[in-house]
Motif scaffolding. Structure first.
Motif, PDB file in Angstrom:
ATOM      1  N   ALA A 171       0.635  -1.279   0.020  1.00  0.00           N
ATOM      2  CA  ALA A 171      -0.023   0.034  -0.045  1.00  0.00           C
ATOM      3  C   ALA A 171       0.943   1.240  -0.028  1.00  0.00           C
ATOM      4  N   TYR A 172       2.123   1.167   0.098  1.00  0.00           N
ATOM      5  CA  TYR A 172       3.219   2.411  -0.018  1.00  0.00           C
ATOM      6  C   TYR A 172       3.493   2.815  -1.266  1.00  0.00           C
ATOM      7  N   TYR A 173       3.151   4.388  -1.353  1.00  0.00           N
ATOM      8  CA  TYR A 173       3.287   4.866  -2.442  1.00  0.00           C
ATOM      9  C   TYR A 173       4.152   6.216  -1.936  1.00  0.00           C
ATOM     10  N   PRO A 174       5.368   6.594  -2.588  1.00  0.00           N
ATOM     11  CA  PRO A 174       5.989   7.649  -2.318  1.00  0.00           C
ATOM     12  C   PRO A 174       5.733   8.983  -2.624  1.00  0.00           C
ATOM     13  N   VAL A 175       4.538   9.147  -3.167  1.00  0.00           N
ATOM     14  CA  VAL A 175       3.903  10.469  -3.668  1.00  0.00           C
ATOM     15  C   VAL A 175       2.484  10.798  -2.996  1.00  0.00           C
ATOM     16  N   SER A 176       2.368  12.048  -2.812  1.00  0.00           N
ATOM     17  CA  SER A 176       0.909  12.505  -2.222  1.00  0.00           C
ATOM     18  C   SER A 176       0.365  13.325  -3.480  1.00  0.00           C
ATOM     19  N   ILE A 177      -0.866  12.882  -3.785  1.00  0.00           N
ATOM     20  CA  ILE A 177      -1.637  13.679  -4.717  1.00  0.00           C
ATOM     21  C   ILE A 177      -2.474  14.762  -4.024  1.00  0.00           C
ATOM     22  N   TYR A 178      -2.668  15.788  -4.734  1.00  0.00           N
ATOM     23  CA  TYR A 178      -3.360  17.160  -4.206  1.00  0.00           C
ATOM     24  C   TYR A 178      -4.610  16.686  -4.641  1.00  0.00           C
ATOM     25  N   CYS A 179      -5.857  16.716  -4.037  1.00  0.00           N
ATOM     26  CA  CYS A 179      -6.880  16.573  -4.387  1.00  0.00           C
ATOM     27  C   CYS A 179      -7.560  17.753  -5.219  1.00  0.00           C
ATOM     28  N   THR A 187      -5.404  12.610   0.633  1.00  0.00           N
ATOM     29  CA  THR A 187      -5.812  11.543  -0.517  1.00  0.00           C
ATOM     30  C   THR A 187      -5.154  10.293  -0.339  1.00  0.00           C
ATOM     31  N   LYS A 188      -5.703   9.036  -0.840  1.00  0.00           N
ATOM     32  CA  LYS A 188      -5.028   7.843  -0.712  1.00  0.00           C
ATOM     33  C   LYS A 188      -5.112   6.991  -2.098  1.00  0.00           C
ATOM     34  N   ILE A 189      -4.130   6.671  -2.591  1.00  0.00           N
ATOM     35  CA  ILE A 189      -3.855   5.947  -3.625  1.00  0.00           C
ATOM     36  C   ILE A 189      -4.460   4.548  -3.672  1.00  0.00           C
ATOM     37  N   VAL A 190      -5.571   4.248  -4.206  1.00  0.00           N
ATOM     38  CA  VAL A 190      -5.960   2.845  -4.070  1.00  0.00           C
ATOM     39  C   VAL A 190      -5.663   1.820  -5.253  1.00  0.00           C
ATOM     40  N   SER A 191      -4.978   2.482  -6.497  1.00  0.00           N
ATOM     41  CA  SER A 191      -4.652   1.495  -7.513  1.00  0.00           C
ATOM     42  C   SER A 191      -3.497   2.161  -8.400  1.00  0.00           C
ATOM     43  N   ASP A 195       2.213   0.356 -15.733  1.00  0.00           N
ATOM     44  CA  ASP A 195       3.309   1.256 -16.068  1.00  0.00           C
ATOM     45  C   ASP A 195       3.757   2.406 -15.235  1.00  0.00           C
ATOM     46  N   CYS A 196       3.012   2.535 -13.893  1.00  0.00           N
ATOM     47  CA  CYS A 196       2.795   3.450 -12.905  1.00  0.00           C
ATOM     48  C   CYS A 196       2.987   5.144 -13.297  1.00  0.00           C
ATOM     49  N   THR A 197       2.144   5.136 -14.424  1.00  0.00           N
ATOM     50  CA  THR A 197       1.715   6.501 -15.002  1.00  0.00           C
ATOM     51  C   THR A 197       0.388   6.902 -14.559  1.00  0.00           C
ATOM     52  N   LYS A 198      -0.420   5.947 -14.215  1.00  0.00           N
ATOM     53  CA  LYS A 198      -1.817   6.420 -13.986  1.00  0.00           C
ATOM     54  C   LYS A 198      -2.462   5.794 -12.495  1.00  0.00           C
ATOM     55  N   CYS A 203     -10.099  10.730  -1.521  1.00  0.00           N
ATOM     56  CA  CYS A 203      -9.685  11.808  -0.694  1.00  0.00           C
ATOM     57  C   CYS A 203     -10.648  11.801   0.586  1.00  0.00           C
ATOM     58  N   ALA A 204     -10.070  12.399   1.587  1.00  0.00           N
ATOM     59  CA  ALA A 204     -10.934  12.373   2.820  1.00  0.00           C
ATOM     60  C   ALA A 204     -12.002  13.370   2.427  1.00  0.00           C
ATOM     61  N   CYS A 205     -11.941  14.371   1.707  1.00  0.00           N
ATOM     62  CA  CYS A 205     -13.339  14.973   1.542  1.00  0.00           C
ATOM     63  C   CYS A 205     -14.482  14.314   0.826  1.00  0.00           C
ATOM     64  N   GLY A 206     -14.026  13.114   0.451  1.00  0.00           N
ATOM     65  CA  GLY A 206     -14.843  12.149  -0.257  1.00  0.00           C
ATOM     66  C   GLY A 206     -14.934  12.115  -1.919  1.00  0.00           C
ATOM     67  N   HIS A 207     -14.075  12.749  -2.254  1.00  0.00           N
ATOM     68  CA  HIS A 207     -13.770  13.157  -3.735  1.00  0.00           C
ATOM     69  C   HIS A 207     -13.117  11.913  -4.406  1.00  0.00           C
ATOM     70  N   GLU A 208     -13.454  11.366  -5.425  1.00  0.00           N
ATOM     71  CA  GLU A 208     -12.835   9.992  -5.916  1.00  0.00           C
ATOM     72  C   GLU A 208     -12.332  10.235  -7.503  1.00  0.00           C
ATOM     73  N   ASP A 209     -11.014  10.226  -7.740  1.00  0.00           N
ATOM     74  CA  ASP A 209     -10.892  10.464  -9.071  1.00  0.00           C
ATOM     75  C   ASP A 209      -9.440   9.736  -9.671  1.00  0.00           C
ATOM     76  N   ASP A 210      -9.426   9.689 -10.942  1.00  0.00           N
ATOM     77  CA  ASP A 210      -8.110   9.287 -11.633  1.00  0.00           C
ATOM     78  C   ASP A 210      -7.186  10.221 -11.742  1.00  0.00           C
ATOM     79  N   PHE A 211      -5.872   9.803 -11.731  1.00  0.00           N
ATOM     80  CA  PHE A 211      -4.844  10.668 -11.889  1.00  0.00           C
ATOM     81  C   PHE A 211      -3.777  10.367 -12.870  1.00  0.00           C
ATOM     82  N   ASP A 212      -3.500  11.192 -13.799  1.00  0.00           N
ATOM     83  CA  ASP A 212      -2.482  10.654 -15.016  1.00  0.00           C
ATOM     84  C   ASP A 212      -1.176  11.466 -14.420  1.00  0.00           C
ATOM     85  N   PHE A 213      -0.107  10.760 -13.941  1.00  0.00           N
ATOM     86  CA  PHE A 213       1.063  11.356 -13.750  1.00  0.00           C
ATOM     87  C   PHE A 213       1.818  11.903 -15.070  1.00  0.00           C
ATOM     88  N   GLU A 214       1.505  11.555 -16.231  1.00  0.00           N
ATOM     89  CA  GLU A 214       2.257  11.972 -17.312  1.00  0.00           C
ATOM     90  C   GLU A 214       1.649  13.476 -17.941  1.00  0.00           C
TER      91      GLU A 214
END
Length: 358
Positions: A171-179, A187-191, A195-198, A203-214
């Motif tokens: 469950a460890y990820y070395p990065v924090s995403i700003y909601c 926020t908590k990365i759940v998947s 290729d580790c790009t997406k 988020c604790a605020c209730g928001h859920e989203d996809d994130f593209d690191f590229e």
């Protein structure tokens, strides 16, 4: 030989053919920058001067860690506004200026400190980390860190006294995403894609989203990964840090291993330093506490040359005090005596080296 010149010689020995050496420093604008923080930049500045004295090209790189999260509301901010706790978790660069004179919380305290630096004649190459991250400058390094996340976990885990579990590692990820909704790092990365790009986060605020690191850069590496990542990115040769970072289990030792094993970069020469005191007080100064003496305040009592002289004549791992009593007269007397000795040619080599930096 002055302590800064000893360090400069070690830096040159490590990489004798480098065209330009980089001496780094960095501060998080959590509040007014105090004179303890000032030792960070002054230590690096003196080493930079020593490298130039030895005929080398060197630059002083200063990073504003304004992409760090607001952790605590400083005492002076609490006094002028209510409810500022709602911004905790947001990067300093996104928090509004409580004093209403700058575009952000970060800019307010950055400008305050930068104005002081000019009084000392210290020339700095600034880096603003919110700008660096959000420009995508670190995109490849962030993705690389995600790919090496389990190896990073093992390094961090080796410094822990408590045994970890396989679930923690997974469950460890070395990065924090700003909601994207609340702007906080709660926020908590759940998947994460193969290729580790997406990633997908909640988020604790209730928001859920996809994130593209590229293509989305509103995310920040954790401190002990961020620090060595920037060493490599900027090719840093020297950086000081408080004695807490210098301890056997401190940030430098952890980051040094991450730098070499994850980023394939030899960690820069490091110098720990002791904290500065204010005569008549106890406790460690902090930008977010009430015990906070800024360089600007100090300049109302001390000439800039005397302040630099106090830092120059005291080796980094030795403490000293700034004084708000009669002791300040002794410090001025000692400065004048040394200055006059250099001026009339009676100074010894040690005195000349101390004064060279001021």
């Amino acid at each position: 030989m002055h302590w800064s010149e000893k360090i400069a010689n070690e830096i040159i020995k490590r990489n004798p053919d480098k065209k330009e050496y980089v001496c780094a420093a960095g501060i998080s604008p959590s509040g007014s920058i105090h004179i303890g923080n000032f030792r960070d930049i002054v230590t690096s500045y003196f080493v930079c001067v020593a490298l130039r004295k030895l005929g080398k090209k060197a630059r002083l790189l200063f990073s504003w860690d304004e992409f760090d999260r607001l952790r605590k509301v400083p005492v002076n901010v609490q006094k002028i506004t209510e409810g500022f706790e709602k911004y905790i978790g947001m990067p300093y660069a996104d928090v509004p200026d409580p004093f209403g004179c700058c575009s952000s919380y970060a800019e307010h305290f950055e400008k305050e400190f930068e104005a002081s630096l000019k009084r000392f004649g210290i020339e700095v190459d600034f880096r603003r980390q919110a700008q660096m991250y959000r420009s995508g400058a670190y995109k490849d390094e962030v993705i690389h860190s995600l790919k090496a996340r389990k190896e990073i976990f093992d390094i961090l885990d080796s410094f822990r006294t408590q045994d970890s579990t396989a679930e923690e590692k997974e469950a460890y990820y070395p990065v924090s995403i700003y909601c994207a909704k609340c702007g906080k790092d709660t926020t908590k990365i759940v998947s994460l894609s193969d290729d580790c790009t997406k990633a997908h986060y909640i988020c604790a605020c209730g928001h859920e989203d996809d994130f593209d690191f590229e293509n989305n850069f509103n995310a920040k590496l954790a401190w002990k990964i961020d620090w060595p990542m920037r060493w490599k990115f900027e090719e840093v040769d020297f950086e000081p840090g408080g004695k807490d970072h210098a301890s056997p289990t401190g940030s430098y030792q952890t980051s040094r291993i991450i730098s070499e094993k994850i980023f394939n970069f030899k960690a820069p020469f490091f110098q720990g330093y002791e904290f500065i005191g204010i005569k008549g007080t106890t406790g460690k100064m902090s930008g977010s506490s009430g015990l906070n003496l800024t360089p600007e305040t100090l300049l109302k009592l001390y000439q800039p040359e005397v302040i630099l002289w106090l830092y120059s004549k005291t080796e980094p791992l030795h403490a000293f005090d700034f004084c708000f009593d009669d002791e300040i007269l002794r410090q001025y007397f000692e400065f004048d005596k040394m200055y006059n000795a250099v001026k009339d040619g009676t100074a010894n080599d040690a005195q000349k080296e101390i004064m060279y930096n001021t």
